[in-house]
Motif scaffolding. Structure first.
Motif, PDB file in Angstrom:
ATOM      1  N   GLU A 174      45.373  29.720  39.916  1.00  0.00           N
ATOM      2  CA  GLU A 174      46.485  30.237  39.140  1.00  0.00           C
ATOM      3  C   GLU A 174      46.440  31.760  39.181  1.00  0.00           C
ATOM      4  OE1 GLU A 174      46.511  26.839  35.668  1.00  0.00           O
ATOM      5  OE2 GLU A 174      45.776  28.828  35.230  1.00  0.00           O
ATOM      6  N   LEU A 175      47.589  32.359  39.284  1.00  0.00           N
ATOM      7  CA  LEU A 175      47.665  33.813  39.267  1.00  0.00           C
ATOM      8  C   LEU A 175      47.531  34.383  37.859  1.00  0.00           C
ATOM      9  CD1 LEU A 175      50.538  34.280  41.861  1.00  0.00           C
ATOM     10  CD2 LEU A 175      48.105  34.664  42.206  1.00  0.00           C
ATOM     11  N   SER A 176      47.383  33.518  36.868  1.00  0.00           N
ATOM     12  CA  SER A 176      47.285  33.982  35.481  1.00  0.00           C
ATOM     13  C   SER A 176      46.030  34.814  35.223  1.00  0.00           C
ATOM     14  CB  SER A 176      47.315  32.796  34.516  1.00  0.00           C
ATOM     15  OG  SER A 176      46.195  31.968  34.704  1.00  0.00           O
ATOM     16  N   SER A 177      45.056  34.746  36.117  1.00  0.00           N
ATOM     17  CA  SER A 177      43.836  35.531  35.917  1.00  0.00           C
ATOM     18  C   SER A 177      44.056  37.023  36.168  1.00  0.00           C
ATOM     19  CB  SER A 177      42.710  35.009  36.816  1.00  0.00           C
ATOM     20  OG  SER A 177      43.074  35.134  38.180  1.00  0.00           O
ATOM     21  N   ILE A 178      45.108  37.386  36.880  1.00  0.00           N
ATOM     22  CA  ILE A 178      45.346  38.794  37.208  1.00  0.00           C
ATOM     23  C   ILE A 178      45.703  39.610  35.956  1.00  0.00           C
ATOM     24  CG2 ILE A 178      46.699  40.400  38.610  1.00  0.00           C
ATOM     25  CD1 ILE A 178      44.659  38.551  40.172  1.00  0.00           C
ATOM     26  N   PRO A 179      46.678  39.189  35.116  1.00  0.00           N
ATOM     27  CA  PRO A 179      46.943  39.961  33.894  1.00  0.00           C
ATOM     28  C   PRO A 179      45.745  39.979  32.936  1.00  0.00           C
ATOM     29  CG  PRO A 179      48.770  38.482  34.342  1.00  0.00           C
ATOM     30  CD  PRO A 179      47.677  38.144  35.311  1.00  0.00           C
ATOM     31  N   ILE A 180      44.953  38.920  32.951  1.00  0.00           N
ATOM     32  CA  ILE A 180      43.747  38.887  32.112  1.00  0.00           C
ATOM     33  C   ILE A 180      42.764  39.953  32.593  1.00  0.00           C
ATOM     34  CG2 ILE A 180      41.739  37.487  31.472  1.00  0.00           C
ATOM     35  CD1 ILE A 180      43.694  35.025  31.672  1.00  0.00           C
ATOM     36  N   ALA A 181      42.611  40.076  33.908  1.00  0.00           N
ATOM     37  CA  ALA A 181      41.729  41.105  34.466  1.00  0.00           C
ATOM     38  C   ALA A 181      42.230  42.504  34.102  1.00  0.00           C
ATOM     39  CB  ALA A 181      41.612  40.958  35.979  1.00  0.00           C
ATOM     40  N   VAL A 182      43.546  42.699  34.145  1.00  0.00           N
ATOM     41  CA  VAL A 182      44.113  44.006  33.779  1.00  0.00           C
ATOM     42  C   VAL A 182      43.859  44.301  32.303  1.00  0.00           C
ATOM     43  CG1 VAL A 182      46.261  45.336  33.568  1.00  0.00           C
ATOM     44  CG2 VAL A 182      45.825  43.983  35.631  1.00  0.00           C
ATOM     45  N   ALA A 183      44.045  43.303  31.438  1.00  0.00           N
ATOM     46  CA  ALA A 183      43.764  43.486  30.002  1.00  0.00           C
ATOM     47  C   ALA A 183      42.301  43.862  29.784  1.00  0.00           C
ATOM     48  CB  ALA A 183      44.111  42.211  29.228  1.00  0.00           C
ATOM     49  N   ALA A 184      41.413  43.208  30.503  1.00  0.00           N
ATOM     50  CA  ALA A 184      39.985  43.499  30.377  1.00  0.00           C
ATOM     51  C   ALA A 184      39.661  44.901  30.889  1.00  0.00           C
ATOM     52  CB  ALA A 184      39.178  42.457  31.144  1.00  0.00           C
ATOM     53  N   GLN A 185      40.322  45.328  31.955  1.00  0.00           N
ATOM     54  CA  GLN A 185      40.112  46.682  32.471  1.00  0.00           C
ATOM     55  C   GLN A 185      40.594  47.726  31.469  1.00  0.00           C
ATOM     56  OE1 GLN A 185      42.224  46.004  36.309  1.00  0.00           O
ATOM     57  NE2 GLN A 185      40.536  47.212  37.122  1.00  0.00           N
ATOM     58  N   MET A 186      41.686  47.433  30.818  1.00  0.00           N
ATOM     59  CA  MET A 186      42.284  48.398  29.899  1.00  0.00           C
ATOM     60  C   MET A 186      41.526  48.514  28.583  1.00  0.00           C
ATOM     61  SD  MET A 186      46.275  47.423  30.589  1.00  0.00           S
ATOM     62  CE  MET A 186      47.051  48.672  29.593  1.00  0.00           C
ATOM     63  N   TYR A 187      41.074  47.374  28.033  1.00  0.00           N
ATOM     64  CA  TYR A 187      40.545  47.376  26.667  1.00  0.00           C
ATOM     65  C   TYR A 187      39.152  46.772  26.507  1.00  0.00           C
ATOM     66  CZ  TYR A 187      45.378  48.504  25.585  1.00  0.00           C
ATOM     67  OH  TYR A 187      46.610  49.095  25.541  1.00  0.00           O
TER      68      TYR A 187
ATOM     69  N   GLY B  75      45.325  54.875  37.596  1.00  0.00           N
ATOM     70  CA  GLY B  75      45.488  55.960  36.632  1.00  0.00           C
ATOM     71  C   GLY B  75      46.152  55.482  35.354  1.00  0.00           C
ATOM     72  N   ILE B  76      47.156  54.641  35.491  1.00  0.00           N
ATOM     73  CA  ILE B  76      47.843  54.099  34.316  1.00  0.00           C
ATOM     74  C   ILE B  76      46.924  53.163  33.548  1.00  0.00           C
ATOM     75  CG2 ILE B  76      49.766  52.635  33.575  1.00  0.00           C
ATOM     76  CD1 ILE B  76      51.294  53.721  36.081  1.00  0.00           C
ATOM     77  N   ILE B  77      46.251  52.252  34.266  1.00  0.00           N
ATOM     78  CA  ILE B  77      45.333  51.318  33.625  1.00  0.00           C
ATOM     79  C   ILE B  77      44.231  52.063  32.880  1.00  0.00           C
ATOM     80  CG2 ILE B  77      43.602  49.522  34.050  1.00  0.00           C
ATOM     81  CD1 ILE B  77      45.444  48.534  36.349  1.00  0.00           C
ATOM     82  N   ASN B  78      43.639  53.069  33.537  1.00  0.00           N
ATOM     83  CA  ASN B  78      42.546  53.808  32.908  1.00  0.00           C
ATOM     84  C   ASN B  78      43.010  54.657  31.733  1.00  0.00           C
ATOM     85  OD1 ASN B  78      40.561  52.772  34.571  1.00  0.00           O
ATOM     86  ND2 ASN B  78      40.869  54.338  36.118  1.00  0.00           N
ATOM     87  N   SER B  79      44.284  55.017  31.672  1.00  0.00           N
ATOM     88  CA  SER B  79      44.763  55.814  30.544  1.00  0.00           C
ATOM     89  C   SER B  79      44.743  55.028  29.246  1.00  0.00           C
ATOM     90  CB  SER B  79      46.175  56.354  30.825  1.00  0.00           C
ATOM     91  OG  SER B  79      47.127  55.299  30.786  1.00  0.00           O
ATOM     92  N   TYR B  80      44.662  53.707  29.323  1.00  0.00           N
ATOM     93  CA  TYR B  80      44.609  52.865  28.125  1.00  0.00           C
ATOM     94  C   TYR B  80      43.189  52.625  27.636  1.00  0.00           C
ATOM     95  CZ  TYR B  80      49.535  51.770  28.587  1.00  0.00           C
ATOM     96  OH  TYR B  80      50.892  51.825  28.645  1.00  0.00           O
ATOM     97  N   ASN B  81      42.186  52.971  28.440  1.00  0.00           N
ATOM     98  CA  ASN B  81      40.799  52.735  28.055  1.00  0.00           C
ATOM     99  C   ASN B  81      40.487  53.436  26.747  1.00  0.00           C
ATOM    100  OD1 ASN B  81      40.095  51.194  30.258  1.00  0.00           O
ATOM    101  ND2 ASN B  81      39.333  52.918  31.440  1.00  0.00           N
ATOM    102  N   SER B  82      39.814  52.701  25.863  1.00  0.00           N
ATOM    103  CA  SER B  82      39.356  53.328  24.607  1.00  0.00           C
ATOM    104  C   SER B  82      38.225  54.284  24.929  1.00  0.00           C
ATOM    105  CB  SER B  82      38.875  52.254  23.643  1.00  0.00           C
ATOM    106  OG  SER B  82      39.908  51.342  23.379  1.00  0.00           O
ATOM    107  N   LYS B  83      38.256  55.422  24.354  1.00  0.00           N
ATOM    108  CA  LYS B  83      37.223  56.435  24.617  1.00  0.00           C
ATOM    109  C   LYS B  83      36.035  56.224  23.706  1.00  0.00           C
ATOM    110  CE  LYS B  83      39.909  58.736  27.449  1.00  0.00           C
ATOM    111  NZ  LYS B  83      40.198  58.098  28.628  1.00  0.00           N
TER     112      LYS B  83
END
Length: 168
Positions: free
Chosen positions: A36-49, A160-168
């Motif tokens: 399932e391609l549903s793992s891709i948005p989950i990976a993005v969420a994990a990268q961001m937060y 760059g966009i994904i990393n801009s959401y990372n909590s510092k």
């Protein structure tokens, strides 16, 4: 701080909704062994937060997606999905190098897709464990390669966009 938490909740909701939609894009369309391609948005969420957000996104995606497709959630499968989201966060949060992406996807492939899900599906369907695991290997080799490619491409063009959401 309030704006950041609101932004995070909204973004996790959007990514989870996208994951639910992508559950319907699977190879093959049904069966116990599918990608399932549903793992891709989950990976993005994990990268961001981070790992907790990845796990939460996976939980919401799996539970709502299962219910919306008129099925009953099966807790052991949901646990495997949640662990996948957490592993994505452990490996990819704040550090998205190609080496970390490959290590992450290989960990998910071996530990979750083959061992854990093989064990769960073997028990669920009453099939021999080794047979169930071996039947999953060829498709999930392809799935792992696709995940690596998609996450690498996303990081190259949207890092760059994904990393801009990372909590510092």
């Amino acid at each position: 701080m309030r704006n950041k938490s609101t932004q995070m909740i909204v973004m996790l909701g959007v990514l989870s909704a996208l994951g639910i939609l992508l559950r319907y894009v699977s190879f093959p369309p049904s069966g116990t062994t599918r990608f399932e391609l549903s793992s891709i948005p989950i990976a993005v969420a994990a990268q961001m937060y981070g790992p907790l957000a990845g796990a939460l996104s996976a939980l919401v995606t799996d539970l709502l997606g299962t219910i919306m497709s008129s099925q009953t959630p099966f807790p052991p499968i949901t646990v495997c999905k949640v662990l996948t989201g957490a592993v994505f966060g452990i490996f990819l949060w704040k550090k998205q190098t190609f080496k970390r992406i490959v290590l992450c996807m290989l960990t998910v492939f071996i530990v979750i897709d083959i061992l854990a899900m093989g064990w769960v599906l073997s028990g669920l369907y009453g099939t021999p464990l080794i047979e169930t695991m071996l039947a999953r290997v060829p498709l999930y080799i392809l799935c792992t390669a696709l995940r690596i490619a998609v996450i690498t491409i996303l990081n190259r063009y949207l890092g760059g966009i994904i990393n801009s959401y990372n909590s510092k």
